[in-house]
Scaffold this active site. Structure first.
Site, short mmCIF file in Angstrom:
data_model
loop_
_atom_site.label_atom_id
_atom_site.label_comp_id
_atom_site.label_asym_id
_atom_site.label_seq_id
_atom_site.Cartn_x
_atom_site.Cartn_y
_atom_site.Cartn_z
N GLY A 8 114.95 22.14 12.19
CA GLY A 8 114.76 20.73 12.22
C GLY A 8 115.81 20.27 12.91
O GLY A 8 116.85 20.61 12.43
N ALA A 9 115.78 19.04 13.96
CA ALA A 9 117.22 19.28 14.59
C ALA A 9 116.57 17.40 14.76
O ALA A 9 116.92 16.13 16.18
CB ALA A 9 117.20 19.39 15.91
N GLY A 10 116.04 16.65 14.18
CA GLY A 10 115.90 15.35 14.00
C GLY A 10 116.73 14.46 13.26
O GLY A 10 117.62 14.97 13.65
N SER A 34 114.97 24.50 16.11
CA SER A 34 113.91 23.59 16.19
C SER A 34 112.18 23.59 17.60
O SER A 34 113.34 24.68 17.94
CB SER A 34 114.96 22.04 16.96
OG SER A 34 113.39 20.71 16.98
N ALA A 78 108.97 26.54 13.98
CA ALA A 78 108.48 27.91 13.05
C ALA A 78 107.13 28.11 12.46
O ALA A 78 106.50 26.90 12.29
CB ALA A 78 109.56 27.27 11.17
N CYS A 159 105.27 5.24 5.66
CA CYS A 159 106.51 4.61 6.57
C CYS A 159 105.50 3.37 7.08
O CYS A 159 104.80 3.88 8.24
CB CYS A 159 106.70 6.03 7.73
SG CYS A 159 108.14 5.40 8.27
N CYS A 353 117.56 -0.25 5.36
CA CYS A 353 116.83 -0.36 6.38
C CYS A 353 117.03 -1.95 7.51
O CYS A 353 117.12 -3.18 6.47
CB CYS A 353 115.11 -0.70 6.08
SG CYS A 353 114.75 0.96 6.91
C1 LIG Z 1 108.60 5.25 14.11
C2 LIG Z 1 109.75 5.23 13.41
C3 LIG Z 1 110.07 4.58 13.78
C4 LIG Z 1 111.20 4.71 12.53
N1 LIG Z 1 112.14 3.89 11.84
C5 LIG Z 1 112.73 3.59 11.04
C6 LIG Z 1 113.78 2.70 10.52
O1 LIG Z 1 114.33 1.85 11.55
N2 LIG Z 1 115.31 2.97 10.34
C7 LIG Z 1 114.74 3.81 9.22
O2 LIG Z 1 116.12 4.08 8.51
N3 LIG Z 1 113.97 4.56 9.30
C8 LIG Z 1 113.35 4.45 10.21
N4 LIG Z 1 112.30 5.82 10.25
C9 LIG Z 1 111.70 6.68 9.13
C10 LIG Z 1 112.82 8.09 9.32
O3 LIG Z 1 114.12 7.61 9.72
C11 LIG Z 1 112.90 8.44 10.52
O4 LIG Z 1 111.23 9.03 10.16
C12 LIG Z 1 113.33 9.65 10.44
O5 LIG Z 1 113.53 10.31 11.96
C13 LIG Z 1 113.22 11.42 9.91
O6 LIG Z 1 114.51 12.19 10.02
P1 LIG Z 1 114.16 13.43 9.25
O7 LIG Z 1 114.86 14.57 10.22
O8 LIG Z 1 113.41 13.93 7.84
O9 LIG Z 1 112.74 13.48 10.11
P2 LIG Z 1 112.58 13.63 12.69
O10 LIG Z 1 113.32 12.83 12.75
O11 LIG Z 1 111.47 13.53 12.04
O12 LIG Z 1 113.36 15.30 12.50
C14 LIG Z 1 112.35 16.30 12.22
C15 LIG Z 1 112.64 17.45 13.50
O13 LIG Z 1 111.81 19.17 13.00
C16 LIG Z 1 111.34 19.92 14.03
N5 LIG Z 1 110.18 20.37 14.19
C17 LIG Z 1 109.38 20.01 13.72
N6 LIG Z 1 107.94 20.62 13.51
C18 LIG Z 1 108.67 22.05 13.17
C19 LIG Z 1 108.65 23.02 13.29
N7 LIG Z 1 107.54 23.58 13.19
N8 LIG Z 1 109.64 24.01 13.10
C20 LIG Z 1 111.13 23.72 14.02
N9 LIG Z 1 111.02 22.32 14.04
C21 LIG Z 1 110.30 21.57 13.97
C22 LIG Z 1 111.23 18.48 14.83
O14 LIG Z 1 110.99 19.15 16.04
C23 LIG Z 1 112.42 17.38 14.90
O15 LIG Z 1 113.50 17.71 15.40
C24 LIG Z 1 111.32 6.20 11.04
C25 LIG Z 1 109.37 6.52 11.42
C26 LIG Z 1 109.10 6.25 11.96
C27 LIG Z 1 107.71 7.22 12.12
#
Ligand SMILES: Cc1cc2nc3c(=O)[nH]c(=O)nc-3n(C[C@H](O)[C@H](O)[C@H](O)COP(=O)(O)OP(=O)(O)OC[C@H]3O[C@@H](n4cnc5c(N)ncnc54)[C@H](O)[C@@H]3O)c2cc1C
Length: 425
Positions: A8-10, A34, A78, A159, A353
């Site tokens: 994952g690259a979020g 990712s 994946a 969320c 937040c």
């Molecule tokens: C609309 C929205 C707004 C938000 N706003 C805020 C905010 O203002 N402040 C705050 O603190 N938090 C906020 N959040 C909560 C949280 O910070 C975010 O959801 C954040 O992006 C989560 O980070 P993460 O790395 O866990 O997941 P993500 O950022 O979603 O990253 C997941 C990664 O995994 C990859 N991935 C998924 N499935 C697979 C697979 N099968 N194989 C390989 N890669 C895969 C995706 O492409 C992505 O790169 C928000 C959430 C949402 C949904």
């Protein structure tokens, strides 16, 4: 030499790779896998949902950045994880083996759990940038022919912040267009009260958000379980605090966005000891899975039990600042384990937040995130909107540069004593 794979690259996975690059030796290999070629700054998606941002504004292509940092980047999804043989199988059929794995795959969006729900059916979404851009296009059509709006979060959602942000941003946009008077707005949520946020509230978030809703003529329904969506109607039941049925609602809408429940990605589902029944990764105090001790989890992908049971199920949000604390602890602990030592850094999971309302906003800090807490703090005003703009600029820049902590972050952290909020040790 150890091979560490970040899946994952979020928000979590990208900075996890950068932080690991700094804490591991140059002999250790880091690979990021990712299913998307780009990072998206998810917190700005609600702005994209009204056309205030385009996809290019809040995304960063990861291949070139990772290459510059000496990190291998594989753009592939994946499909299967075998923790016994330390192997990830990808959509292309490629198999990647690892010594240590950090799962940062965020949420799988459970739209399919409710009839008529989601961007392929009758409602909009801002969860992914692709959804938000589509919602932004639809928003223009809606404004040409306005009607009732329903925004909120369904049963099992965790969320809630983005639902509040989106309804407020929409309200601001409607006022700027001078068509607010043509749009009845209702906020429908599984939370037991406005401002619960999956956290049992933070200080007076209930009073503040209710007051803002009253001020902006937004009606609300809490303790709501959505039965189904039809093309222009939401069917939901409102429950009493004792779990008994209170009233059934049929709400007409011309535009609707509801946050779905989250679950783990399909590749993780059902792996005994690694994930809970919803597919979220089980972690200990050091972000490590107790059964597969070479696997770590960060971000939305991990399991956190709700602090309080609510009449309609709700989950716990995993917000950006919490996620950074998970990432920092993991980047500290993996090198220790490689050296044969015990992990010693615990993330704080403190929640900080900034909820933007389009022109102003609300900020809160919960330490620790679950009540009772040592510190509850919240505030509101125009400064929150400006702070969110700065945060967006800084985070996207940090991801583009491939650095875990640029000089200005170090400076701000020092000024605000934020290191204390990130680390428990
Ligand atoms: C609309 C929205 C707004 C938000 N706003 C805020 C905010 O203002 N402040 C705050 O603190 N938090 C906020 N959040 C909560 C949280 O910070 C975010 O959801 C954040 O992006 C989560 O980070 P993460 O790395 O866990 O997941 P993500 O950022 O979603 O990253 C997941 C990664 O995994 C990859 N991935 C998924 N499935 C697979 C697979 N099968 N194989 C390989 N890669 C895969 C995706 O492409 C992505 O790169 C928000 C959430 C949402 C949904």
């Amino acid at each position: 030499m150890a091979h560490i794979v970040v899946l994952g690259a979020g928000l979590g996975g990208s900075i996890q790779a950068y932080e690991l690059r700094e804490t591991l030796t140059s002999n250790d290999k880091i690979t990021v896998i990712s299913n998307k070629s780009y990072f998206q700054f998810t917190p700005s998606n609600p702005w994209a949902g009204v056309g205030w941002r385009k996809q290019k504004d809040i995304t960063v292509e990861m291949g070139p950045v990772m290459k510059r940092r000496g990190i291998e980047f594989i753009h592939d999804g994946a499909t299967k994880l075998d923790p016994e043989s330390n192997t990830i199988t990808c959509e292309s059929g490629r198999e990647v083996t690892y010594d240590y794995l950090v799962i940062a795959t965020g949420p799988d969006l459970a739209f399919d759990e409710i009839e008529g729900f989601g961007p392929d059916k009758f409602t909009e979404s801002v969860c992914h940038i692709e959804h938000a851009v589509k919602s932004g296009d639809k928003w223009e059509d809606f404004c040409a022919n306005p009607g009732p709006i329903v925004i909120g979060a369904v049963q099992g959602a965790s969320c809630f912040g983005p639902a509040y942000e989106y309804i407020m941003t929409i309200e601001t946009d409607l006022r700027r267009r001078k068509i607010r008077d043509k749009v009845p707005m209702t906020f429908v949520t599984s939370e037991p009260y406005i401002g619960h946020l999956g956290l049992g509230g933070v200080g007076d978030t209930k009073g503040m958000l209710e007051s803002i809703f009253r001020d902006r003529d937004i009606k609300w329904i809490t303790n709501s379980k959505v039965e189904k969506f039809e093309e222009h109607t939401l069917h939901c039941t409102e429950f009493n605090a004792d779990g008994s049925e209170k009233v059934k609602h049929e709400l007409p809408f011309d535009y609707s966005m509801m946050l779905p429940a989250f679950r783990g990605i399909p590749a993780l589902m059902g792996i005994e000891g690694l994930v809970n029944p919803r597919g979220f990764v089980i972690v200990d105090d050091y972000q490590r899975n107790p059964k597969y001790q070479n696997i770590f989890g960060v971000g939305v992908a991990i399991a956190i039990a709700p602090p309080v049971i609510t009449p309609v199920p709700t989950g716990v949000p995993k917000t950006g600042f919490m996620i950074e604390s998970m990432v920092t602890a993991t980047a500290h602990n993996i090198p220790l384990i490689i050296k044969g030592e015990e992990p010693d850094e615990k993330p704080t999971w403190n929640a900080f937040c900034l909820a933007d309302f389009g022109d102003r906003g609300m900020a809160f800090l919960a330490m620790p995130q679950n009540p009772p807490r040592n510190l509850n703090w919240n505030s509101q005003g125009r400064w929150v909107h400006w702070a969110k703009l700065v945060f967006e600029w800084y985070f996207i820049r940090k991801v583009k540069k491939g650095v875990s902590e640029p000089w200005y972050e170090k400076f701000i952290m020092k000024m605000l004593n934020i290191d204390k909020l990130k680390s428990n040790t």
